[in-house]
Write a protein that holds these residues in place. Structure first.
Motif, PDB file in Angstrom:
ATOM      1  N   CYS A 160      -2.075   0.824  -6.986  1.00 44.44           N
ATOM      2  CA  CYS A 160      -1.746  -0.500  -7.529  1.00 44.44           C
ATOM      3  C   CYS A 160      -0.270  -0.603  -7.883  1.00 44.44           C
ATOM      4  CB  CYS A 160      -2.623  -0.801  -8.740  1.00 44.44           C
ATOM      5  SG  CYS A 160      -4.365  -1.039  -8.301  1.00 44.44           S
ATOM      6  N   ALA A 161       0.361   0.511  -8.257  1.00 44.10           N
ATOM      7  CA  ALA A 161       1.797   0.491  -8.526  1.00 44.10           C
ATOM      8  C   ALA A 161       2.595   0.225  -7.257  1.00 44.10           C
ATOM      9  CB  ALA A 161       2.229   1.821  -9.147  1.00 44.10           C
ATOM     10  N   ALA A 162       2.109   0.755  -6.114  1.00 43.83           N
ATOM     11  CA  ALA A 162       2.803   0.571  -4.840  1.00 43.83           C
ATOM     12  C   ALA A 162       2.788  -0.882  -4.379  1.00 43.83           C
ATOM     13  CB  ALA A 162       2.176   1.468  -3.769  1.00 43.83           C
ATOM     14  N   GLN A 163       2.014  -1.714  -5.048  1.00 47.65           N
ATOM     15  CA  GLN A 163       2.005  -3.138  -4.712  1.00 47.65           C
ATOM     16  C   GLN A 163       3.320  -3.815  -5.080  1.00 47.65           C
ATOM     17  OE1 GLN A 163      -1.509  -4.691  -6.599  1.00 47.65           O
ATOM     18  NE2 GLN A 163      -2.875  -3.380  -5.433  1.00 47.65           N
ATOM     19  N   THR A 164       4.110  -3.173  -5.949  1.00 49.50           N
ATOM     20  CA  THR A 164       5.397  -3.759  -6.339  1.00 49.50           C
ATOM     21  C   THR A 164       6.549  -2.756  -6.274  1.00 49.50           C
ATOM     22  OG1 THR A 164       4.941  -3.270  -8.668  1.00 49.50           O
ATOM     23  CG2 THR A 164       4.353  -5.474  -7.876  1.00 49.50           C
ATOM     24  N   HIS A 165       6.270  -1.462  -6.407  1.00 43.12           N
ATOM     25  CA  HIS A 165       7.317  -0.448  -6.457  1.00 43.12           C
ATOM     26  C   HIS A 165       6.951   0.689  -5.512  1.00 43.12           C
ATOM     27  CE1 HIS A 165       7.823  -2.634 -10.229  1.00 43.12           C
ATOM     28  NE2 HIS A 165       8.992  -2.056 -10.416  1.00 43.12           N
ATOM     29  N   GLY A 166       7.787   0.910  -4.485  1.00 45.22           N
ATOM     30  CA  GLY A 166       7.426   1.867  -3.449  1.00 45.22           C
ATOM     31  C   GLY A 166       8.049   3.236  -3.552  1.00 45.22           C
ATOM     32  N   HIS A 167       8.953   3.457  -4.511  1.00 41.78           N
ATOM     33  CA  HIS A 167       9.538   4.790  -4.670  1.00 41.78           C
ATOM     34  C   HIS A 167       8.498   5.730  -5.278  1.00 41.78           C
ATOM     35  CE1 HIS A 167      12.111   8.017  -6.184  1.00 41.78           C
ATOM     36  NE2 HIS A 167      13.112   7.529  -5.457  1.00 41.78           N
ATOM     37  N   PRO A 168       8.402   6.976  -4.798  1.00 42.47           N
ATOM     38  CA  PRO A 168       7.390   7.893  -5.341  1.00 42.47           C
ATOM     39  C   PRO A 168       7.423   8.027  -6.867  1.00 42.47           C
ATOM     40  CG  PRO A 168       8.344   8.819  -3.358  1.00 42.47           C
ATOM     41  CD  PRO A 168       9.131   7.576  -3.660  1.00 42.47           C
ATOM     42  N   THR A 169       8.598   8.061  -7.445  1.00 39.95           N
ATOM     43  CA  THR A 169       8.676   8.170  -8.896  1.00 39.95           C
ATOM     44  C   THR A 169       8.065   6.951  -9.571  1.00 39.95           C
ATOM     45  OG1 THR A 169      10.667   9.540  -8.769  1.00 39.95           O
ATOM     46  CG2 THR A 169      10.241   8.429 -10.870  1.00 39.95           C
TER      47      THR A 169
ATOM     48  N   GLN B 136      17.067   5.858 -20.901  1.00 39.07           N
ATOM     49  CA  GLN B 136      17.033   4.531 -21.516  1.00 39.07           C
ATOM     50  C   GLN B 136      15.749   3.769 -21.225  1.00 39.07           C
ATOM     51  OE1 GLN B 136      20.731   2.537 -20.419  1.00 39.07           O
ATOM     52  NE2 GLN B 136      21.630   3.257 -22.338  1.00 39.07           N
ATOM     53  N   GLY B 137      14.948   4.286 -20.328  1.00 34.70           N
ATOM     54  CA  GLY B 137      13.651   3.661 -20.098  1.00 34.70           C
ATOM     55  C   GLY B 137      13.610   2.592 -19.033  1.00 34.70           C
ATOM     56  N   TRP B 138      14.717   2.364 -18.351  1.00 34.22           N
ATOM     57  CA  TRP B 138      14.691   1.331 -17.302  1.00 34.22           C
ATOM     58  C   TRP B 138      13.919   1.808 -16.075  1.00 34.22           C
ATOM     59  CZ3 TRP B 138      15.870  -2.916 -19.528  1.00 34.22           C
ATOM     60  CH2 TRP B 138      16.875  -2.968 -20.499  1.00 34.22           C
ATOM     61  N   THR B 139      13.918   3.118 -15.831  1.00 41.38           N
ATOM     62  CA  THR B 139      13.161   3.652 -14.704  1.00 41.38           C
ATOM     63  C   THR B 139      11.822   4.185 -15.192  1.00 41.38           C
ATOM     64  OG1 THR B 139      14.207   5.828 -14.945  1.00 41.38           O
ATOM     65  CG2 THR B 139      15.247   4.255 -13.424  1.00 41.38           C
ATOM     66  N   ALA B 140      10.896   4.326 -14.265  1.00 40.88           N
ATOM     67  CA  ALA B 140       9.511   4.648 -14.615  1.00 40.88           C
ATOM     68  C   ALA B 140       9.402   5.979 -15.344  1.00 40.88           C
ATOM     69  CB  ALA B 140       8.649   4.657 -13.353  1.00 40.88           C
TER      70      ALA B 140
ATOM     71  N   THR C  30       0.857  -1.189   0.000  1.00 35.38           N
ATOM     72  CA  THR C  30       0.000   0.000   0.000  1.00 35.38           C
ATOM     73  C   THR C  30       0.893   1.239   0.000  1.00 35.38           C
ATOM     74  OG1 THR C  30      -0.080   0.141   2.404  1.00 35.38           O
ATOM     75  CG2 THR C  30      -1.769  -1.225   1.323  1.00 35.38           C
ATOM     76  N   LEU C  31       0.290   2.404  -0.198  1.00 34.24           N
ATOM     77  CA  LEU C  31       1.079   3.627  -0.153  1.00 34.24           C
ATOM     78  C   LEU C  31       1.685   3.851   1.234  1.00 34.24           C
ATOM     79  CD1 LEU C  31      -1.142   6.028  -2.289  1.00 34.24           C
ATOM     80  CD2 LEU C  31       1.104   5.111  -2.879  1.00 34.24           C
ATOM     81  N   ALA C  32       0.969   3.431   2.245  1.00 33.30           N
ATOM     82  CA  ALA C  32       1.493   3.568   3.611  1.00 33.30           C
ATOM     83  C   ALA C  32       2.578   2.543   3.898  1.00 33.30           C
ATOM     84  CB  ALA C  32       0.351   3.428   4.617  1.00 33.30           C
ATOM     85  N   ASP C  33       2.508   1.393   3.253  1.00 35.24           N
ATOM     86  CA  ASP C  33       3.474   0.311   3.480  1.00 35.24           C
ATOM     87  C   ASP C  33       3.730  -0.403   2.156  1.00 35.24           C
ATOM     88  OD1 ASP C  33       5.132  -1.550   4.635  1.00 35.24           O
ATOM     89  OD2 ASP C  33       3.510  -2.754   5.505  1.00 35.24           O
ATOM     90  N   PRO C  34       4.458   0.253   1.251  1.00 33.58           N
ATOM     91  CA  PRO C  34       4.621  -0.304  -0.098  1.00 33.58           C
ATOM     92  C   PRO C  34       5.627  -1.446  -0.146  1.00 33.58           C
ATOM     93  CG  PRO C  34       5.900   1.699   0.107  1.00 33.58           C
ATOM     94  CD  PRO C  34       5.131   1.553   1.399  1.00 33.58           C
ATOM     95  N   LYS C  35       5.514  -2.250  -1.176  1.00 29.96           N
ATOM     96  CA  LYS C  35       6.554  -3.245  -1.455  1.00 29.96           C
ATOM     97  C   LYS C  35       7.726  -2.530  -2.144  1.00 29.96           C
ATOM     98  CE  LYS C  35       4.534  -7.203  -0.216  1.00 29.96           C
ATOM     99  NZ  LYS C  35       4.279  -8.270  -1.188  1.00 29.96           N
ATOM    100  N   ASN C  36       8.921  -3.044  -1.928  1.00 29.60           N
ATOM    101  CA  ASN C  36      10.134  -2.518  -2.571  1.00 29.60           C
ATOM    102  C   ASN C  36      10.190  -0.984  -2.521  1.00 29.60           C
ATOM    103  OD1 ASN C  36      11.008  -5.157  -3.442  1.00 29.60           O
ATOM    104  ND2 ASN C  36       9.451  -5.056  -5.041  1.00 29.60           N
ATOM    105  N   PRO C  37      10.285  -0.409  -1.339  1.00 29.15           N
ATOM    106  CA  PRO C  37      10.181   1.048  -1.196  1.00 29.15           C
ATOM    107  C   PRO C  37      11.237   1.846  -1.946  1.00 29.15           C
ATOM    108  CG  PRO C  37      10.873   0.011   0.860  1.00 29.15           C
ATOM    109  CD  PRO C  37      10.438  -1.085  -0.039  1.00 29.15           C
ATOM    110  N   GLY C  38      12.334   1.227  -2.343  1.00 30.65           N
ATOM    111  CA  GLY C  38      13.357   1.964  -3.066  1.00 30.65           C
ATOM    112  C   GLY C  38      13.279   1.817  -4.569  1.00 30.65           C
TER     113      GLY C  38
END
Length: 367
Positions: free
Chosen positions: A188-197, A264-268, A149-157
């Motif tokens: 739904c993105a925070a379910q796998t990627h927790g960085h704000p970007t 290069q497109g590797w980051t969001a 969740t946004l409060a407790d995301p997966k992979n916060p970095g």
């Protein structure tokens, strides 16, 4: 969220949904065979123009990757969320998360488990049970049952592009307000990627698709996304990337080198910027997609994002027919697109307190 649909509106919407999903899959497949190649190697192997058609990947031409797989399960989760609202249980992030867990099973299991009564038809598609270079954050984020969740995301970095490449379907919720589309994509993105970007870029992409799906010009849609982003903490990287994409449009004729100036497109945020830029400068669908994949980076993801945008903008009939014909999974993608369009426009005729279609609920179990 209730909308009255005329017949012409339904037909236009279905064409845009088909275009979005097929276009994204075509871009994905065009980039699949060169995803990890440098621009120098692409030109050495395929000529000065780079790839101009599908090249073999995963044992065939026209092969899709995890980008299209996850996009399809996003669509399925959204359909189930709308059906489950009949029961009074209305929490779309949960339904999308369950859909993503079904995708994760396709990356670990040999094939469909017929004992799972609530699997639905998509999880029974045997061709989806294939690893297509899935992102590490997507796999680890869905490695257990806990929902980030946004409060407790997966992979916060993590801010990998695995959030953006699967988020076009949120933008197809045209009966929703833009801020709700943005919020759902972010959650739904925070379910796998927790960085704000990572999660804000997904929300921005969903808002862009949402505006284009309703007929807005693409540049105006990007401005809508920038307005949404400005209210959220940590938006700076995504905002700057989109602004650089808009600026690149004014710098001259599009080239692979100009694409690479955006990253290069590797980051969001980089994947979003490249996909948006290529869609903005595209002379037609073919030109835009080839521009989006011929660079030293995450070619399938940037191709997928650009294809989603061009497809939702112009509809399915604008897609190059030869690429449509050879696309892996075309029948299932079209089936899913039509189901989504039907649920969004005629869902009350398929399920509700009065009567429900048993066949529809068998396809999308609401348990």
């Amino acid at each position: 969220m209730t909308q009255i649909w005329g017949r012409a509106q339904q037909q236009d919407f279905r064409s845009r949904v088909r275009g979005c999903l097929l276009g994204g899959a075509i871009g994905d497949a065009l980039g699949a065979g060169i995803e990890f190649d440098s621009l120098e190697n692409i030109r050495r192997n395929h000529g000065e123009q780079g790839v101009t058609d599908y090249v073999p990947a995963f044992g065939r031409r026209g092969a899709i990757t995890d980008d299209t797989q996850m996009t399809m399960f996003t669509v399925e989760g959204l359909v189930r969320a709308h059906i489950r609202r009949d029961s009074g249980a209305w929490h779309p992030p949960t339904d999308v998360h369950r859909a993503y867990l079904r995708w994760a099973a396709t990356q670990a299991d040999w094939g469909p488990d017929e004992r799972k009564q609530d699997a639905g038809w998509l999880a029974r598609e045997e061709w989806l049970y294939s690893q297509r270079a899935p992102g590490r954050a997507c796999l680890s984020g869905l490695g257990d049952e806990r929902m980030g969740t946004l409060a407790d995301p997966k992979n916060p970095g993590s801010k990998g592009c695995g959030t953006v490449m699967r988020s076009a379907p949120f933008g197809l919720l045209v009966g929703w307000e833009p801020q709700l589309v943005f919020q759902l994509a972010v959650e739904c993105a925070a379910q796998t990627h927790g960085h704000p970007t990572g999660y804000l870029a997904a929300g921005a992409f969903a808002v862009i698709v949402h505006a284009v799906a309703q007929g807005d010009p693409l540049d105006a849609a990007v401005q809508r996304a920038l307005a949404q982003l400005s209210a959220h903490q940590g938006h700076e990287e995504t905002t700057e990337a989109l602004q650089r994409a808009l600026g690149a449009v004014r710098q001259g004729l599009p080239t692979a080198e100009r694409v690479e100036s955006l990253g290069q497109g590797w980051t969001a945020e980089e994947a979003l910027a490249i996909g948006v830029y290529c869609a903005l400068v595209a002379e037609d669908v073919r030109h835009g997609l080839l521009l989006a994949v011929n660079h030293s980076g995450d070619s399938d993801s940037t191709g997928s994002i650009c294809g989603n945008l061009l497809g939702v903008q112009h509809g399915e009939t604008a897609l190059p027919p030869a690429w449509v014909v050879e696309l892996e999974g075309r029948a299932a993608i079209l089936e899913l697109a039509d189901d989504f369009a039907m649920e969004m426009t005629q869902g009350t005729a398929l399920h509700g307190p009065g009567a429900s279609s048993a066949a529809w609920l068998a396809r999308y179990p609401n348990a």
